[in-house]
Design a protein around this motif. Structure first.
Motif, PDB file in Angstrom:
ATOM      1  N   GLU A  73       6.469   0.559 -14.635  1.00 37.99           N
ATOM      2  CA  GLU A  73       6.226   1.095 -13.296  1.00 37.99           C
ATOM      3  C   GLU A  73       4.737   1.401 -13.156  1.00 37.99           C
ATOM      4  N   ASP A  74       4.240   1.312 -11.929  1.00 39.46           N
ATOM      5  CA  ASP A  74       2.819   1.567 -11.660  1.00 39.46           C
ATOM      6  C   ASP A  74       2.430   2.978 -12.082  1.00 39.46           C
ATOM      7  N   SER A  75       1.204   3.093 -12.551  1.00 39.10           N
ATOM      8  CA  SER A  75       0.647   4.400 -12.872  1.00 39.10           C
ATOM      9  C   SER A  75      -0.811   4.403 -12.426  1.00 39.10           C
ATOM     10  N   HIS A  76      -1.204   5.437 -11.719  1.00 42.47           N
ATOM     11  CA  HIS A  76      -2.571   5.533 -11.206  1.00 42.47           C
ATOM     12  C   HIS A  76      -3.159   6.893 -11.568  1.00 42.47           C
ATOM     13  N   THR A  77      -4.432   6.904 -11.904  1.00 36.74           N
ATOM     14  CA  THR A  77      -5.188   8.138 -12.100  1.00 36.74           C
ATOM     15  C   THR A  77      -6.112   8.251 -10.898  1.00 36.74           C
ATOM     16  N   HIS A  78      -6.096   9.373 -10.224  1.00 38.99           N
ATOM     17  CA  HIS A  78      -6.858   9.498  -8.978  1.00 38.99           C
ATOM     18  C   HIS A  78      -8.304   9.935  -9.182  1.00 38.99           C
ATOM     19  N   ASP A  79      -8.581  10.627 -10.285  1.00 43.38           N
ATOM     20  CA  ASP A  79      -9.950  11.059 -10.600  1.00 43.38           C
ATOM     21  C   ASP A  79     -10.583  11.864  -9.470  1.00 43.38           C
ATOM     22  N   ALA A  80      -9.800  12.681  -8.789  1.00 37.39           N
ATOM     23  CA  ALA A  80     -10.315  13.469  -7.661  1.00 37.39           C
ATOM     24  C   ALA A  80     -11.335  14.513  -8.106  1.00 37.39           C
ATOM     25  N   VAL A  81     -11.051  15.219  -9.188  1.00 39.22           N
ATOM     26  CA  VAL A  81     -11.990  16.248  -9.665  1.00 39.22           C
ATOM     27  C   VAL A  81     -13.285  15.609 -10.166  1.00 39.22           C
ATOM     28  N   PRO A  82     -13.230  14.569 -11.019  1.00 42.84           N
ATOM     29  CA  PRO A  82     -14.493  13.940 -11.421  1.00 42.84           C
ATOM     30  C   PRO A  82     -15.309  13.410 -10.248  1.00 42.84           C
ATOM     31  N   ARG A  83     -14.639  12.847  -9.260  1.00 42.39           N
ATOM     32  CA  ARG A  83     -15.370  12.330  -8.091  1.00 42.39           C
ATOM     33  C   ARG A  83     -16.070  13.472  -7.355  1.00 42.39           C
ATOM     34  N   ALA A  84     -15.364  14.561  -7.119  1.00 43.12           N
ATOM     35  CA  ALA A  84     -15.942  15.703  -6.400  1.00 43.12           C
ATOM     36  C   ALA A  84     -17.113  16.312  -7.172  1.00 43.12           C
ATOM     37  N   VAL A  85     -16.960  16.436  -8.483  1.00 41.73           N
ATOM     38  CA  VAL A  85     -18.029  17.015  -9.299  1.00 41.73           C
ATOM     39  C   VAL A  85     -19.238  16.083  -9.334  1.00 41.73           C
ATOM     40  N   ALA A  86     -19.014  14.794  -9.566  1.00 38.77           N
ATOM     41  CA  ALA A  86     -20.123  13.833  -9.644  1.00 38.77           C
ATOM     42  C   ALA A  86     -20.912  13.786  -8.341  1.00 38.77           C
ATOM     43  N   GLU A  87     -20.219  13.870  -7.217  1.00 36.86           N
ATOM     44  CA  GLU A  87     -20.899  13.790  -5.922  1.00 36.86           C
ATOM     45  C   GLU A  87     -21.816  14.982  -5.667  1.00 36.86           C
ATOM     46  N   LYS A  88     -21.597  16.092  -6.371  1.00 33.00           N
ATOM     47  CA  LYS A  88     -22.425  17.291  -6.193  1.00 33.00           C
ATOM     48  C   LYS A  88     -23.694  17.260  -7.044  1.00 33.00           C
ATOM     49  N   HIS A  89     -23.774  16.336  -7.986  1.00 34.25           N
ATOM     50  CA  HIS A  89     -24.895  16.326  -8.926  1.00 34.25           C
ATOM     51  C   HIS A  89     -25.861  15.175  -8.631  1.00 34.25           C
ATOM     52  N   PRO A  90     -27.144  15.493  -8.484  1.00 36.77           N
ATOM     53  CA  PRO A  90     -28.147  14.448  -8.239  1.00 36.77           C
ATOM     54  C   PRO A  90     -28.158  13.432  -9.374  1.00 36.77           C
ATOM     55  N   GLY A  91     -28.323  12.180  -9.032  1.00 39.32           N
ATOM     56  CA  GLY A  91     -28.374  11.120 -10.028  1.00 39.32           C
ATOM     57  C   GLY A  91     -27.009  10.557 -10.389  1.00 39.32           C
ATOM     58  N   TRP A  92     -25.951  11.176  -9.908  1.00 42.52           N
ATOM     59  CA  TRP A  92     -24.587  10.734 -10.225  1.00 42.52           C
ATOM     60  C   TRP A  92     -23.981   9.960  -9.064  1.00 42.52           C
ATOM     61  N   GLY A  93     -23.177   8.974  -9.401  1.00 45.28           N
ATOM     62  CA  GLY A  93     -22.425   8.208  -8.426  1.00 45.28           C
ATOM     63  C   GLY A  93     -21.007   8.005  -8.923  1.00 45.28           C
ATOM     64  N   PHE A  94     -20.218   7.321  -8.144  1.00 40.55           N
ATOM     65  CA  PHE A  94     -18.813   7.095  -8.482  1.00 40.55           C
ATOM     66  C   PHE A  94     -18.535   5.603  -8.386  1.00 40.55           C
ATOM     67  N   TYR A  95     -18.083   5.005  -9.460  1.00 37.37           N
ATOM     68  CA  TYR A  95     -17.783   3.572  -9.517  1.00 37.37           C
ATOM     69  C   TYR A  95     -16.267   3.411  -9.557  1.00 37.37           C
ATOM     70  N   ASP A  96     -15.705   2.855  -8.518  1.00 38.28           N
ATOM     71  CA  ASP A  96     -14.252   2.764  -8.359  1.00 38.28           C
ATOM     72  C   ASP A  96     -13.712   1.442  -8.904  1.00 38.28           C
ATOM     73  N   THR A  97     -12.993   1.505 -10.024  1.00 36.80           N
ATOM     74  CA  THR A  97     -12.324   0.306 -10.541  1.00 36.80           C
ATOM     75  C   THR A  97     -10.831   0.339 -10.250  1.00 36.80           C
ATOM     76  N   ALA A  98     -10.358   1.441  -9.695  1.00 36.67           N
ATOM     77  CA  ALA A  98      -8.926   1.546  -9.388  1.00 36.67           C
ATOM     78  C   ALA A  98      -8.560   0.726  -8.155  1.00 36.67           C
ATOM     79  N   THR A  99      -9.394   0.761  -7.133  1.00 37.35           N
ATOM     80  CA  THR A  99      -9.079   0.032  -5.905  1.00 37.35           C
ATOM     81  C   THR A  99      -8.954  -1.472  -6.143  1.00 37.35           C
ATOM     82  N   PRO A 100      -9.919  -2.123  -6.823  1.00 36.54           N
ATOM     83  CA  PRO A 100      -9.755  -3.567  -7.013  1.00 36.54           C
ATOM     84  C   PRO A 100      -8.610  -3.952  -7.950  1.00 36.54           C
ATOM     85  N   THR A 101      -8.078  -3.005  -8.721  1.00 38.94           N
ATOM     86  CA  THR A 101      -6.958  -3.328  -9.615  1.00 38.94           C
ATOM     87  C   THR A 101      -5.619  -2.796  -9.103  1.00 38.94           C
ATOM     88  N   SER A 102      -5.631  -2.108  -7.981  1.00 37.21           N
ATOM     89  CA  SER A 102      -4.422  -1.404  -7.514  1.00 37.21           C
ATOM     90  C   SER A 102      -3.253  -2.320  -7.165  1.00 37.21           C
TER      91      SER A 102
END
Length: 135
Positions: A73-102
């Motif tokens: 059965e499908d299993s997904h990790t949403h990474d909501a907390v890492p995304r929110a934290v990374a977006e608050k820190h200068p120099g950090w971005g978020f690279y989404d590999t879940a969407t192209p594999t979903s």
């Protein structure tokens, strides 16, 4: 002597990281080691850090650790907390590999977690486009 100009962090398939303080610690330590604000890499390129969202995987129905493909059965990790934290820190971005594999189906996997080589090749192309965009 080589200098690192890109750091990619991923929680992998070990589960959802929900402890904001733990994630913030990872992001801050990464920032100190690689992507401090206004830091320049080789050739004047800006150094950066990316949190890589975990790819889709399959797991066995119920609690089984091993099962036949028809019991996946499908299993997904949403990474909501890492995304929110990374977006608050200068120099950090978020690279989404879940969407192209979903939408990948079991035939794109060699087991419940690992993709066939053509999927990895495409994910590598996507990452190279993030790291080395066209000018």
């Amino acid at each position: 002597h080589m200098s690192v100009d890109t750091l990619i962090v991923n929680s992998g398939l070990w589960g959802e990281l929900t402890d904001e303080a733990k994630v913030a610690s990872i992001v801050e330590k990464g920032g100190l080691s690689v992507c401090a604000p206004d830091d320049q890499g080789a050739g004047g390129a800006t150094k950066r850090c990316l949190w890589k969202r975990t790819t889709k995987r399959f797991k066995c129905k119920g609690e089984a650790r091993a099962c036949m493909i028809g019991e996946w059965e499908d299993s997904h990790t949403h990474d909501a907390v890492p995304r929110a934290v990374a977006e608050k820190h200068p120099g950090w971005g978020f690279y989404d590999t879940a969407t192209p594999t979903s939408n990948l189906q079991p035939d794109s996997f060699v087991d419940q977690i690992h993709f066939r080589p053509y999927v990895y090749a495409e994910l590598n192309n996507l990452l190279l486009n993030v790291i080395c965009p066209k000018p």
